[in-house]
Design a protein around this motif. Structure first.
Motif, PDB file in Angstrom:
ATOM      1  N   CYS A 165       0.857  -1.179   0.000  1.00 40.12           N
ATOM      2  CA  CYS A 165       0.000   0.000   0.000  1.00 40.12           C
ATOM      3  C   CYS A 165       0.897   1.233   0.000  1.00 40.12           C
ATOM      4  O   CYS A 165       2.097   1.127   0.221  1.00 40.12           O
ATOM      5  CB  CYS A 165      -0.957  -0.009   1.184  1.00 40.12           C
ATOM      6  N   SER A 166       0.315   2.376  -0.305  1.00 47.56           N
ATOM      7  CA  SER A 166       1.122   3.594  -0.386  1.00 47.56           C
ATOM      8  C   SER A 166       0.443   4.727   0.367  1.00 47.56           C
ATOM      9  O   SER A 166      -0.686   4.592   0.837  1.00 47.56           O
ATOM     10  CB  SER A 166       1.340   3.995  -1.851  1.00 47.56           C
ATOM     11  N   ASN A 167       1.132   5.853   0.443  1.00 48.30           N
ATOM     12  CA  ASN A 167       0.561   7.011   1.139  1.00 48.30           C
ATOM     13  C   ASN A 167      -0.681   7.540   0.423  1.00 48.30           C
ATOM     14  O   ASN A 167      -1.482   8.242   1.016  1.00 48.30           O
ATOM     15  CB  ASN A 167       1.604   8.107   1.341  1.00 48.30           C
ATOM     16  N   ASP A 176      -3.143   5.788  -0.321  1.00 51.76           N
ATOM     17  CA  ASP A 176      -4.265   5.009   0.192  1.00 51.76           C
ATOM     18  C   ASP A 176      -4.833   5.570   1.495  1.00 51.76           C
ATOM     19  O   ASP A 176      -5.909   5.163   1.924  1.00 51.76           O
ATOM     20  CB  ASP A 176      -3.834   3.555   0.419  1.00 51.76           C
ATOM     21  N   PRO A 191      -8.381   7.901   0.949  1.00 49.69           N
ATOM     22  CA  PRO A 191      -9.593   7.138   0.651  1.00 49.69           C
ATOM     23  C   PRO A 191     -10.018   6.216   1.797  1.00 49.69           C
ATOM     24  O   PRO A 191     -11.204   6.032   2.048  1.00 49.69           O
ATOM     25  CB  PRO A 191      -9.225   6.313  -0.586  1.00 49.69           C
ATOM     26  N   THR A 192      -9.042   5.664   2.508  1.00 52.23           N
ATOM     27  CA  THR A 192      -9.355   4.781   3.631  1.00 52.23           C
ATOM     28  C   THR A 192     -10.009   5.565   4.765  1.00 52.23           C
ATOM     29  O   THR A 192     -11.030   5.139   5.323  1.00 52.23           O
ATOM     30  CB  THR A 192      -8.081   4.075   4.130  1.00 52.23           C
ATOM     31  N   LYS A 217      -6.343   8.816  -6.463  1.00 54.02           N
ATOM     32  CA  LYS A 217      -5.583   7.709  -7.036  1.00 54.02           C
ATOM     33  C   LYS A 217      -5.415   6.529  -6.083  1.00 54.02           C
ATOM     34  O   LYS A 217      -5.130   5.433  -6.505  1.00 54.02           O
ATOM     35  CB  LYS A 217      -4.211   8.204  -7.482  1.00 54.02           C
ATOM     36  N   GLY A 218      -5.555   6.743  -4.799  1.00 58.19           N
ATOM     37  CA  GLY A 218      -5.334   5.673  -3.826  1.00 58.19           C
ATOM     38  C   GLY A 218      -6.482   4.687  -3.769  1.00 58.19           C
ATOM     39  O   GLY A 218      -7.557   4.898  -4.324  1.00 58.19           O
ATOM     40  N   GLN A 219      -6.220   3.592  -3.066  1.00 58.84           N
ATOM     41  CA  GLN A 219      -7.187   2.530  -2.886  1.00 58.84           C
ATOM     42  C   GLN A 219      -7.708   2.547  -1.454  1.00 58.84           C
ATOM     43  O   GLN A 219      -6.995   2.969  -0.537  1.00 58.84           O
ATOM     44  CB  GLN A 219      -6.538   1.167  -3.159  1.00 58.84           C
ATOM     45  N   ILE A 220      -8.910   2.043  -1.251  1.00 57.90           N
ATOM     46  CA  ILE A 220      -9.452   1.878   0.086  1.00 57.90           C
ATOM     47  C   ILE A 220      -8.834   0.603   0.664  1.00 57.90           C
ATOM     48  O   ILE A 220      -8.921  -0.461   0.055  1.00 57.90           O
ATOM     49  CB  ILE A 220     -10.977   1.763   0.060  1.00 57.90           C
ATOM     50  N   LEU A 221      -8.188   0.725   1.800  1.00 61.10           N
ATOM     51  CA  LEU A 221      -7.548  -0.433   2.421  1.00 61.10           C
ATOM     52  C   LEU A 221      -8.599  -1.216   3.215  1.00 61.10           C
ATOM     53  O   LEU A 221      -8.596  -1.278   4.450  1.00 61.10           O
ATOM     54  CB  LEU A 221      -6.398   0.032   3.321  1.00 61.10           C
ATOM     55  N   SER A 222      -9.496  -1.862   2.499  1.00 62.84           N
ATOM     56  CA  SER A 222     -10.609  -2.581   3.115  1.00 62.84           C
ATOM     57  C   SER A 222     -10.137  -3.766   3.945  1.00 62.84           C
ATOM     58  O   SER A 222     -10.880  -4.258   4.803  1.00 62.84           O
ATOM     59  CB  SER A 222     -11.609  -3.027   2.052  1.00 62.84           C
TER      60      SER A 222
END
Length: 67
Positions: free
Chosen positions: A35-37, A39, A42-43, A57-62
């Motif tokens: 994961c990156s900063n 993320d 969005p989380t 651009k980030g992802q949700i760290l579900s």
């Protein structure tokens, strides 16, 4: 920002770091690789029940969320 502080901000940050989450709804003792900063926002928005804009651009760290 440059006009107020008279300093140029690069906007470059190291992509590696750490984020610790604690509380109801969080999986205890978890570790999420790859994961990156990007993320973080969005989380946190998801945890707050707020919408995540499509342009983020980030992802949700579900993986951090308890089932």
């Amino acid at each position: 920002m440059v006009r107020i502080t008279h300093q140029v901000k690069s906007g470059c940050h190291h992509p590696k770091g750490m984020m610790m989450l604690y509380g109801p709804g969080i999986t205890p003792g978890g570790h999420i690789p790859n994961c990156s900063n990007l993320d973080i926002a969005p989380t946190l928005l998801t945890l707050l029940g707020l919408p995540v804009p499509d342009e983020m651009k980030g992802q949700i760290l579900s993986e951090a969320f308890a089932a």
